[in-house]
Scaffold this motif. Structure first.
Motif, mmCIF file in Angstrom:
data_model
loop_
_atom_site.group_PDB
_atom_site.id
_atom_site.type_symbol
_atom_site.label_atom_id
_atom_site.label_comp_id
_atom_site.label_asym_id
_atom_site.label_seq_id
_atom_site.Cartn_x
_atom_site.Cartn_y
_atom_site.Cartn_z
ATOM 1 N N ALA A 108 0.828 -1.209 0.000
ATOM 2 C CA ALA A 108 0.000 0.000 0.000
ATOM 3 C C ALA A 108 0.858 1.253 0.000
ATOM 4 N N CYS A 109 1.916 1.257 0.811
ATOM 5 C CA CYS A 109 2.756 2.457 0.900
ATOM 6 C C CYS A 109 3.438 2.730 -0.437
ATOM 7 N N VAL A 122 -4.592 -8.406 0.218
ATOM 8 C CA VAL A 122 -5.266 -7.476 -0.692
ATOM 9 C C VAL A 122 -6.116 -6.481 0.092
ATOM 10 N N LEU A 123 -6.856 -6.984 1.083
ATOM 11 C CA LEU A 123 -7.717 -6.075 1.861
ATOM 12 C C LEU A 123 -6.907 -5.068 2.660
ATOM 13 N N ILE A 124 -5.841 -5.557 3.279
ATOM 14 C CA ILE A 124 -4.990 -4.636 4.052
ATOM 15 C C ILE A 124 -4.409 -3.579 3.117
ATOM 16 N N ALA A 125 -3.903 -4.030 1.974
ATOM 17 C CA ALA A 125 -3.302 -3.095 1.025
ATOM 18 C C ALA A 125 -4.335 -2.081 0.546
ATOM 19 N N PHE A 126 -5.550 -2.557 0.278
ATOM 20 C CA PHE A 126 -6.593 -1.670 -0.240
ATOM 21 C C PHE A 126 -6.886 -0.531 0.739
ATOM 22 N N CYS A 127 -7.069 -0.877 2.012
ATOM 23 C CA CYS A 127 -7.495 0.192 2.912
ATOM 24 C C CYS A 127 -6.324 1.063 3.364
ATOM 25 N N GLY A 142 0.449 10.100 6.633
ATOM 26 C CA GLY A 142 -0.489 9.181 6.006
ATOM 27 C C GLY A 142 -0.147 7.736 6.327
ATOM 28 N N MET A 143 1.141 7.433 6.332
ATOM 29 C CA MET A 143 1.554 6.056 6.589
ATOM 30 C C MET A 143 1.248 5.647 8.036
ATOM 31 N N GLN A 144 1.277 6.623 8.927
ATOM 32 C CA GLN A 144 0.957 6.280 10.318
ATOM 33 C C GLN A 144 -0.532 5.947 10.474
ATOM 34 N N THR A 145 -1.371 6.733 9.801
ATOM 35 C CA THR A 145 -2.797 6.410 9.784
ATOM 36 C C THR A 145 -3.008 5.005 9.210
ATOM 37 N N SER A 146 -2.312 4.750 8.114
ATOM 38 C CA SER A 146 -2.459 3.458 7.447
ATOM 39 C C SER A 146 -2.026 2.301 8.333
ATOM 40 N N LEU A 147 -1.011 2.528 9.136
ATOM 41 C CA LEU A 147 -0.525 1.450 9.997
ATOM 42 C C LEU A 147 -1.633 0.999 10.955
ATOM 43 N N ALA A 201 2.600 1.670 -3.454
ATOM 44 C CA ALA A 201 1.629 2.036 -4.484
ATOM 45 C C ALA A 201 1.085 3.441 -4.225
ATOM 46 N N GLY A 202 0.802 3.745 -2.959
ATOM 47 C CA GLY A 202 0.236 5.050 -2.617
ATOM 48 C C GLY A 202 1.187 6.180 -2.978
ATOM 49 N N ILE A 203 2.485 5.980 -2.722
ATOM 50 C CA ILE A 203 3.466 7.022 -3.023
ATOM 51 C C ILE A 203 3.614 7.186 -4.539
ATOM 52 N N ALA A 204 3.705 6.058 -5.246
ATOM 53 C CA ALA A 204 3.899 6.129 -6.703
ATOM 54 C C ALA A 204 2.695 6.779 -7.385
ATOM 55 N N VAL A 205 1.499 6.286 -7.058
ATOM 56 C CA VAL A 205 0.302 6.840 -7.702
ATOM 57 C C VAL A 205 0.079 8.288 -7.241
ATOM 58 N N GLY A 206 0.363 8.549 -5.976
ATOM 59 C CA GLY A 206 0.196 9.904 -5.449
ATOM 60 C C GLY A 206 1.082 10.900 -6.159
#
Lengths: 255, 270
Positions: free
Chosen positions: A71-72, A124-129, A179-184, A74-79
């Protein structure tokens, strides 16, 4: 009293008080639902150290970290793409908002249907959220680069790639970490929920099974383990964050 | 080598920032642009360096029209704390822009070391900008610009945010670096002493919209010295001449109150 309030051990006092109260209040408990702390600790030792360590704790943690890292990244690249390319942002922003609005736990049945009850569905679910908090913070961060640095990037003719890697991403890093802390936190919740709703192993699975088979002290020991694990993960995160953002904290402190 | 002809800039809001500005920067020459605060000096510099589109006129470097930041130009900005990357060491800050100009890594390393040494920052390569004082940070920015080996070095009020002593040191640094490298320098300042002290020519700008009021050839001996040069009678003459123009007094011979008030009103109504 004053010396107590100023003592460096103050942060330890409350936890010690809570544990002591719990210990003495629950000692010799005959309640089925509230076993004594002593029994819980015995169950903790019997269950997690190390009977279920490799079979359940490790798979839980590995899934959590795998989903989280995917997720991190992908989130950074797409972001970065959506943050710096206006047309892409215009094209994808509505879909992002829609996908983000779906509570990830609502996707558990879908994930089980598509990927079964193995590791893939959970990752997949963890990565998605975890994806969305990183994504949105990255978009915002790479957009708000100090205008002076934008001028420098342009006047020294830095390439797109150099701007992204040397200017935009580092400058957005404090926000990306937020953002990554929220995601954790999300990763932790999703990791446990997916184990409670369809799984063959994991901390959540063992904890739920203990409740259903009426080994209540094991159930409580699961709570304890989750608390400890969550705190450790967060502490590790903060350590990495402070290391990576040393420039940020130091340069802010200097001004 | 840098030619500016009838440069105009009108913002989309209708605000006219620059009107018909023309001047040249020749090889191996220091030109200072002075003008009152808010005169649009920074806007002018951004137009010259290709960071901002112009509304009309021509800017050319070696006969080529400037439409984007040229490879042969390097810039030093006013606010050093916003122009260096706090996440990189001093060395990497200086090295970053060189990658696209000098392909050999060994060559780049030599250039970085030479530039740091030229600005007196030997041994600070592995420090971070935020560990350095303001004056030293601006030296890093200057090192980054000269390592880039520009033909024209463009500086926007580079010493506006450092203390007086540091400012004098940095002025002398620019003089010595310029003498060594032969780079042309175009420097914007609102400090008239600084302009006269540094320049071969001073371009005096009016308040907004910027027009060229006068271009003064400063014929003071080089190398210049903070004490000796500034105590020359001719330094004082240049200084007063520029000051009068900047204050909107024109070539006023007469310092009567009436002329003063008249001229001030004229400036305000512009």
């Amino acid at each position: 009293m004053n010396t107590v309030l100023r003592s460096p051990f103050l942060p330890l006092l409350v936890p010690i008080a809570i544990i002591a109260t719990w210990w003495f209040a629950s000692a010799g408990s005959t309640s089925v639902f509230f076993p004594s702390l002593q029994d819980i600790l015995i169950a903790f030792q019997e269950t997690w150290l190390f009977a279920h360590f490799w079979s359940d704790i490790v798979p839980s943690v590995v899934r959590l970290i795998a989903g989280y890292i995917i997720a991190c990244l992908a989130g950074i690249a797409v972001g970065l793409l959506l943050g710096r390319v206006r047309s892409l942002d215009a094209a994808f922003q509505p879909s992002v908002q829609f996908a983000r609005a779906i509570p990830a736990v609502a996707l558990i049945p879908v994930a089980i249907l598509l990927f079964g009850i193995g590791d893939v569905a959970k990752i997949v679910l963890i990565a998605f959220c975890c994806f969305f908090p990183v994504l949105l913070n990255t978009i915002d961060g790479v957009r708000n680069v100090e205008s002076g640095l934008e001028d420098v990037s342009r006047s020294f003719r830095l390439t797109r790639w150099q701007r992204a890697v040397s200017v935009q991403l580092p400058s957005a890093m404090p926000q990306i970490f937020a953002g990554m802390q929220t995601s954790l936190g999300f990763a932790f919740i999703l990791g446990i929920v997916t184990e409670m709703t369809g799984s063959a192993n994991g901390i959540g699975f063992i904890t739920l099974e203990a409740q259903q088979s009426f080994t209540i002290d094991t159930m409580w020991s699961g709570m304890l383990l989750l608390g400890i694990l969550g705190s450790l993960l967060n502490a590790l995160f903060v350590l990495i964050e402070h290391r990576s953002l040393r420039w940020h904290y130091q340069s802010k402190a200097g001004h | 080598m840098l030619t500016v002809k009838n440069l105009n800039k009108v913002y989309s809001t209708g605000v006219e920032a620059i009107r018909d500005v023309s001047f040249d920067v020749r090889e191996n020459e220091i030109v200072c642009l002075v003008g009152p605060s808010g005169a649009g000096k920074t806007t002018l510099l951004r137009c010259l360096s290709g960071l901002l589109d112009r509304s009309g006129g021509l800017v050319a470097l070696d006969g080529q029209a400037v439409t984007e930041p040229p490879l042969r130009m390097a810039a030093v900005f006013q606010d050093y704390s916003r122009s260096l990357m706090p996440w990189y060491t001093v060395e990497r800050n200086v090295a970053l822009p060189l990658k696209n100009k000098f392909p050999s890594p060994a060559d780049r390393r030599d250039r970085v070391n030479a530039a740091l040494s030229a600005v007196g920052l030997d041994g600070f390569g592995s420090s971070y900008p935020w560990q350095l004082s303001g004056g030293m940070q601006q030296r890093v920015a200057i090192a980054r610009a000269i390592a880039y080996e520009p033909e024209v070095l463009v500086m926007d009020e580079p010493f506006a945010s450092v203390d007086a002593q540091t400012r004098a040191d940095l002025e002398d640094l620019v003089l010595s670096v310029q003498a060594k490298t032969g780079t042309s320098v175009l420097l914007v300042t609102h400090d008239i002493d600084e302009a006269v002290y540094l320049a071969d020519r001073v371009v005096i700008l009016s308040s907004r919209p910027s027009r060229v009021l006068d271009i003064v050839d400063v014929d003071l001996p080089r190398p210049r010295d903070q004490i000796e040069t500034k105590s020359l009678p001719r330094f004082a003459e240049y200084r007063s001449h520029v000051l009068r123009l900047v204050r909107g007094l024109g070539e006023a011979q007469d310092f009567s109150a009436a002329t003063l008030i008249h001229n001030e009103e004229k400036t305000r109504s512009v």
